[in-house]
Each structure stands twice: as C-alpha cells, then as structure tokens.
Design a protein around this motif. Structure first.
Motif, short mmCIF file in Angstrom:
data_model
loop_
_atom_site.label_atom_id
_atom_site.label_comp_id
_atom_site.label_asym_id
_atom_site.label_seq_id
_atom_site.Cartn_x
_atom_site.Cartn_y
_atom_site.Cartn_z
N ALA A 171 43.58 46.37 33.06
CA ALA A 171 42.75 46.96 32.01
C ALA A 171 42.46 45.94 30.91
O ALA A 171 42.96 44.82 30.92
CB ALA A 171 43.44 48.19 31.43
N GLY A 172 41.63 46.37 29.97
CA GLY A 172 41.36 45.58 28.78
C GLY A 172 40.68 44.27 29.09
O GLY A 172 39.80 44.17 29.95
N SER A 173 41.12 43.23 28.38
CA SER A 173 40.48 41.92 28.51
C SER A 173 40.68 41.28 29.87
O SER A 173 39.97 40.33 30.23
CB SER A 173 41.01 40.98 27.42
OG SER A 173 42.41 40.78 27.56
N MET A 174 41.65 41.77 30.66
CA MET A 174 41.92 41.19 31.97
C MET A 174 41.05 41.77 33.07
O MET A 174 41.00 41.24 34.18
CB MET A 174 43.40 41.38 32.34
CG MET A 174 44.35 40.62 31.43
SD MET A 174 46.08 40.82 31.91
CE MET A 174 46.35 42.54 31.47
N ALA A 175 40.37 42.89 32.80
CA ALA A 175 39.64 43.59 33.86
C ALA A 175 38.53 42.73 34.46
O ALA A 175 38.41 42.62 35.68
CB ALA A 175 39.07 44.89 33.32
N ALA A 176 37.71 42.11 33.62
CA ALA A 176 36.57 41.34 34.12
C ALA A 176 37.01 40.19 34.99
O ALA A 176 36.39 39.90 36.03
CB ALA A 176 35.72 40.84 32.96
N ASP A 177 38.09 39.51 34.61
CA ASP A 177 38.58 38.39 35.41
C ASP A 177 38.99 38.85 36.81
O ASP A 177 38.76 38.13 37.79
CB ASP A 177 39.77 37.73 34.73
CG ASP A 177 39.38 36.92 33.50
OD1 ASP A 177 38.18 36.61 33.36
OD2 ASP A 177 40.27 36.60 32.70
N GLN A 178 39.57 40.04 36.90
CA GLN A 178 40.00 40.51 38.22
C GLN A 178 38.81 40.97 39.06
O GLN A 178 38.85 40.88 40.29
CB GLN A 178 41.02 41.64 38.06
CG GLN A 178 42.27 41.26 37.29
CD GLN A 178 42.82 39.90 37.68
OE1 GLN A 178 42.96 39.60 38.87
NE2 GLN A 178 43.12 39.07 36.69
N VAL A 179 37.75 41.43 38.43
CA VAL A 179 36.53 41.74 39.17
C VAL A 179 35.97 40.45 39.78
O VAL A 179 35.50 40.44 40.92
CB VAL A 179 35.49 42.44 38.27
CG1 VAL A 179 34.15 42.57 38.98
CG2 VAL A 179 36.00 43.81 37.85
N VAL A 180 36.00 39.38 39.01
CA VAL A 180 35.59 38.07 39.54
C VAL A 180 36.48 37.67 40.71
O VAL A 180 36.00 37.19 41.74
CB VAL A 180 35.63 37.00 38.44
CG1 VAL A 180 35.37 35.61 39.02
CG2 VAL A 180 34.61 37.31 37.35
#
Length: 275
Positions: A171-180
């Motif tokens: 969640a939070g700021s880490m979500a986008a990196d994991q989508v990548v």
C-alpha cells in the motif's frame, strides 16, 4: 453509498507470445470475482460472514472462481470454520496462509492470507497455489514485497489451462513500484499462457499515465482491441486478463444492492473472461 462499475474506456488486446507453457486454446467464458474482504470486523460483520455472503452470492450468480484477499490467518487455519463459509455451494477451497514467501522475517509478518474458491464442474487444479516469482517483488531493492499467488487450472472438458492470480499489493508509496514489478514479472516469466489476474492493487488508473496505465499498455503490446481490464470508478481493485474482460453488470449491481463491501475502498468485483 452509490457504486458505479464499468469497464474503463481503454481497449487493448494481448498479442500471443511464442514459447508458452501450454498452447493457447479456445476456452469458454469464465465468470470470476474478486474481493478484499478485510481481516477485521466492520459494522459488526466478521470476515467469515463476508466470505459466506460472497460464496452464496457467487454460487447463485454462476461464478466459476472467487478470489479473496486479506483473509485472516485465524480463519484460514481453522478448517472447520473455513468450510462453513462455503458450505452448501459446489465450491472447493484453495488457501495460502501467508502474504510473503518468508513470513518468519519480522518485516514480512502479516495477519492475512489468500482464499480462492473454485467450481470443480468448471475448472480443476493443475498446479496449486504458489507465490509467483517472488524475487521480482521487492522494496528498496532488498526487502521482500508481497508477490501474487498463482494457481493453474484445467478447464473442464477442454484441452486448455488458465493461470489465475490473486494479489494484495503493498500500500501507500510502495504500491506503484510493485505494479511496475508486476509488469516485469508478467513480461519476463509468463509469456503466452492464457491468464486472469485479480486483486487489490492499491493503485488507481490515471488516464494521463502512471504505473497502472503502463501495465495495461504493456500486457497488450499497445495494440487496440477488446477491453481486457475491469475496475470500479476510482477504485483500487481490478480484474485483468490476456483475453477480453466484460463487466458482469448484473452481478455487480446485485452485489452493490446486497452490500458486498468490506471497508470504504474495497468492493466486490465480477467480470466475465473470454480467453
């Protein structure tokens, strides 16, 4: 609270990639649902109550597969209580009692896991639940992040298999990196095989770009065609596929009317997949 569900106006089609694990075949449309049920009681309703309601709903609406995220480990570890959540339906349960492949590490503790219910008259299990390339999912290059769980199903009466994923993203700021990271994992480790991906992405689709928009582009090789993803308006839960995803409008409307919502951001989602 009003809930609108539709396929967003972006359309792409996955191009077949040579070297697939199983030859692509024509598969009858599959009805699938996904829901982050939240591990705590909300409004006096426990997670097991929400799962029971969804299982009954899914059986009555012809859902072949239901994926649940953030299922409390206390329920997953109690076989008798878990069985009561889908008693009276045709469903069979698959579980993953962890969100990380190394839950003994202090940074990877989690009170939740995964539950997948499937109708054995429609699909059977070829390969049970496994974390999907966990090495691709990391935080700050060295901390393990939550990887998806993958099951490979045989389609009954068809010489075909489909990979089914369920994911509770960071969640939070880490979500986008994991989508990548998911984009890389699907591109590098799962070419060609028909697949369905469900779960809580903890990220929204921004029509102006971003990780989710890039993911949708990448899995379709930027080609036009039938829409292959489904989500709620401004939602963070999605169904994506290598095939066409159609809004199961009747099921979504009925689910809304029956209140299949856990916390404010997590609503059940139902789609029909044509692979």
């Amino acid at each position: 609270m009003k809930k609108n569900t539709w396929i967003f106006p972006v359309a792409y089609l996955l191009a077949s990639v040579p070297g697939s694990e199983v030859a692509l075949a024509v598969i009858p449309p599959l009805n699938v649902g996904t829901w982050n049920v939240h591990p705590r009681s909300i409004g006096g309703q426990a997670p097991r109550d929400r799962i029971r309601a969804a299982a009954t709903f899914g059986a009555n609406h012809g859902q072949a597969i239901l994926a649940f995220q953030e299922v409390p480990l206390t329920l997953l570890g109690n076989a008798a209580q878990l069985a009561l959540t889908y008693n009276g339906t045709s469903y069979v349960a698959l579980t993953m009692s962890a969100e990380y492949p190394n839950p003994s590490v202090a940074a990877n503790t989690s009170p939740s896991g995964y539950l997948i219910l499937y109708n054995p008259n429609v699909v059977t299990v070829a390969v049970g639940p496994q974390f999907f390339v966990p090495g691709e999912f990391h935080q700050l290059s060295f901390y393990q992040a939550r990887p998806p769980v993958r099951v490979i199903f045989n389609v009954v009466n068809q010489n075909a298999q489909v990979a089914f994923f369920s994911w509770h993203n960071e969640a939070g700021s880490m979500a986008a990196d994991q989508v990548v990271n998911l984009q890389h994992a699907l591109s590098n480790h799962h070419p060609g095989m028909s697949w369905i991906f469900t779960g809580d992405f903890n990220a929204q689709v921004n029509p102006n770009g971003g990780a989710m928009a890039d993911l949708i582009h990448s899995i379709n090789n930027n080609q036009g065609g039938p829409s292959n993803w489904l989500g709620h308006n401004q939602g963070i839960d999605f169904i994506l596929s290598s095939g066409q995803v159609t809004d199961n409008a009747t099921a979504n409307a009925d689910a809304n009317a029956q209140g299949l919502r856990s916390d404010g951001r997590h609503l059940s989602l139902f789609g029909t997949i044509s692979l």
